[in-house]
Design an enzyme around this catalytic site. Sequence first.
Site, PDB file in Angstrom:
ATOM      1  CG  HIS A 198      17.607  37.576 -21.705  1.00  0.00           C
ATOM      2  ND1 HIS A 198      17.999  38.878 -21.829  1.00  0.00           N
ATOM      3  CD2 HIS A 198      16.602  37.561 -20.820  1.00  0.00           C
ATOM      4  CE1 HIS A 198      17.251  39.632 -21.042  1.00  0.00           C
ATOM      5  NE2 HIS A 198      16.402  38.846 -20.418  1.00  0.00           N
ATOM      6  CD  GLU A 440       9.141  25.197  -4.319  1.00  0.00           C
ATOM      7  OE1 GLU A 440       9.833  24.664  -5.187  1.00  0.00           O
ATOM      8  OE2 GLU A 440       8.517  26.248  -4.507  1.00  0.00           O
ATOM      9  CG  ASP A 464      13.541  25.451  -4.838  1.00  0.00           C
ATOM     10  OD1 ASP A 464      14.716  25.852  -4.815  1.00  0.00           O
ATOM     11  OD2 ASP A 464      12.666  25.945  -5.572  1.00  0.00           O
ATOM     12  CB  CYS A 511       6.309  19.711 -10.776  1.00  0.00           C
ATOM     13  SG  CYS A 511       6.530  20.927  -9.477  1.00  0.00           S
TER      14      CYS A 511
HETATM   15  C1  PEP Z   1      11.294  22.777  -7.925  1.00  0.00           C
HETATM   16  O1  PEP Z   1      11.814  23.483  -7.059  1.00  0.00           O
HETATM   17  O2  PEP Z   1      11.435  21.537  -7.970  1.00  0.00           O
HETATM   18  C2  PEP Z   1      10.477  23.389  -8.983  1.00  0.00           C
HETATM   19  C3  PEP Z   1       9.800  22.657  -9.836  1.00  0.00           C
HETATM   20  O3  PEP Z   1      10.481  24.740  -9.083  1.00  0.00           O
HETATM   21  P1  PEP Z   1      11.686  25.594  -9.739  1.00  0.00           P
HETATM   22  O4  PEP Z   1      12.660  24.634 -10.373  1.00  0.00           O
HETATM   23  O5  PEP Z   1      11.041  26.499 -10.706  1.00  0.00           O
HETATM   24  O6  PEP Z   1      12.235  26.275  -8.530  1.00  0.00           O
HETATM   25 MG    MG Z   2      11.119  25.485  -6.812  1.00  0.00          MG
END
Ligand code: PEP
Ligand code: MG
Length: 583
Positions: A198, A440, A464, A511
């Site tokens: 948190h 991913e 990921d 992303c």
């Molecule tokens: C990623 O895996 O790059 C991603 C954007 O998702 P998260 O970081 O939330 O796993």
């Molecule tokens: Mg991810």
Amino acid sequence: MAEKDIDKIREYTGIPASPGIAIGSAFVYDNVNFWIEERNIPLEEVDHEKVRFINAIDAVIEEIKALKDKLEMTIGKKDASIFDPHIMLLQDPAVREETFAIIEQGKRADFAFFRTTRKIIKAYKHVDDEYMRERITDIRDILRRVTSELLGTKTSSFASINNLAVIIAPNLAPSDTAHLHSSKVLAFVLDAGGRTSHTAILARALGIPAVLSVKGISSEVNPGDTIIVDGTRGKVLVNPSESTIEHYEVERKNIERLKKELERLRDLPSETSDHVKLPLLSNIEFPEEVDAVKFSGSEGIGLYRSEYHFLLNEIAPSEDDLFRDYSKVAKMMNPMPVTIRTLDVGGDKISHLFEAEPEDNPFLGWRAIRVSLTHKDVFKRHLRAIFRASGVGNVAVMFPMISCMDELDETREVIDNIKNDLRHEGIPFDENIRVGVMIEVPSAVMIAEKLAKKVDFFSIGTNDLVQYSVAVDRSNNRIANLYDPFHPGVLKMIKMTVDAAHDNGIPVSVCGEMAADPLATMLLMGLGVDELSMVPSFVPQIKDVVRSMSMENARELAEHALECESADEVRVQIQKYGKCDLD
Ligand code: PEP
Ligand code: MG
């Protein structure tokens, strides 16, 4: 530099929990090794002691409620609800009875409550559920507050800070973190904590640099030591040399300068010198971040992580709760796009709302779409909220961690059912809502050709994709040197994904954190990525890079990078091409 200075310089690494650089003196705050001496009282004072205890509890409930109200105004109602468990524990009759029983043995109220809470903490320590273990910090926070009340040492935890300071502590309760906003806190560094604690979530929402999981730092730093906190890279320097301070001071000012340059960059297009556009979008966790998104000059939200609702609350959010948030964001961003990702719990994000057995390899386990497809009731509720929001703004939906075609087919079936239901109920939604998958997992890359035929876009989650490609747990510091997005194997996966998408006429976004790395921008563009999405504060810097490069050089760089043998060789190529563009 004097020799004695060399002895004192220390460098630590931890989890980069909230970005930014801070330089200041240490305020060491020890709220964990809290100990109350056993004190006796005459038996005739027992009743009076019980009254004192109840008054203290009531005062702390009021204090926490006031804090919650204050926080609601800064980060919103939902996130401020993290204080509900505090209040529930303080109101718990069993806790009161147990404390009374100890007072009745002729013990002072502070000691009695200390014993009661220690018993609860001990029990929680042995629970397998990570969420329950994290509640220990909340209980310690309550103990500290009730004790301060009883002993008349009632000061806000950070009230004794006179000048701007860097907080160093074993751990911080969310209520402590909430105070950081209004007090003179530059940054904080903790022995404990993870990306999803948190405290980390609040730090990001409040914009305070933080590094977590820096083992033992609270016992090694002395009050008043000079500290540099690099919350972006997860570095902490204790008593650095003058030249290091100067170096970081320059970087800190650069960040400030870049922030100011926002004004200039915000309305300029994100396009290369040879006029190729690269839309830059933002990643968000909370609706409250929309202002920052707009201020950054982003062209939309490329990743709206939706799990925080499920991580922070005691009860599962309803369809209306979710719709309220999503429609608010969609309306505020309209006509710009908002891509909402469905639930990605599991791995390092443990939600207590799903009864999950502890797993040996949680990142390879019951995570993301796998959880949604097991809990179709929650999945449907979530999707209905997203689809309803598509009726009021430009909303797209995407699914995390797709690893095979069956998962996508099953998901599409759920989508078809929901669309039918909404039509029958006369609830407006966008019939052409764009549906995408996150790429991913390496198996998704290998079948990208097939996936691309069934979706409207891909979004590459490099965080990921890197961990699954090079077999390095993204949160394991010990092997962090092997976690490298510039690994030629990862670059080839990105290229394969882009080619499969473009052959089927769909766009690709990135992303993951790689999208916010200025070193990666030219390379990703050269590999054919159509769009980047990142933390809003990084948008101006990346836009600066885009505007200083040419697409022609980016393509050449990508060709060379794909031929490299190592990540270091790739970086040498990037430096070379970066220089060409600046010439
Ligand atoms: C990623 O895996 O790059 C991603 C954007 O998702 P998260 O970081 O939330 O796993
Ligand atoms: Mg991810």
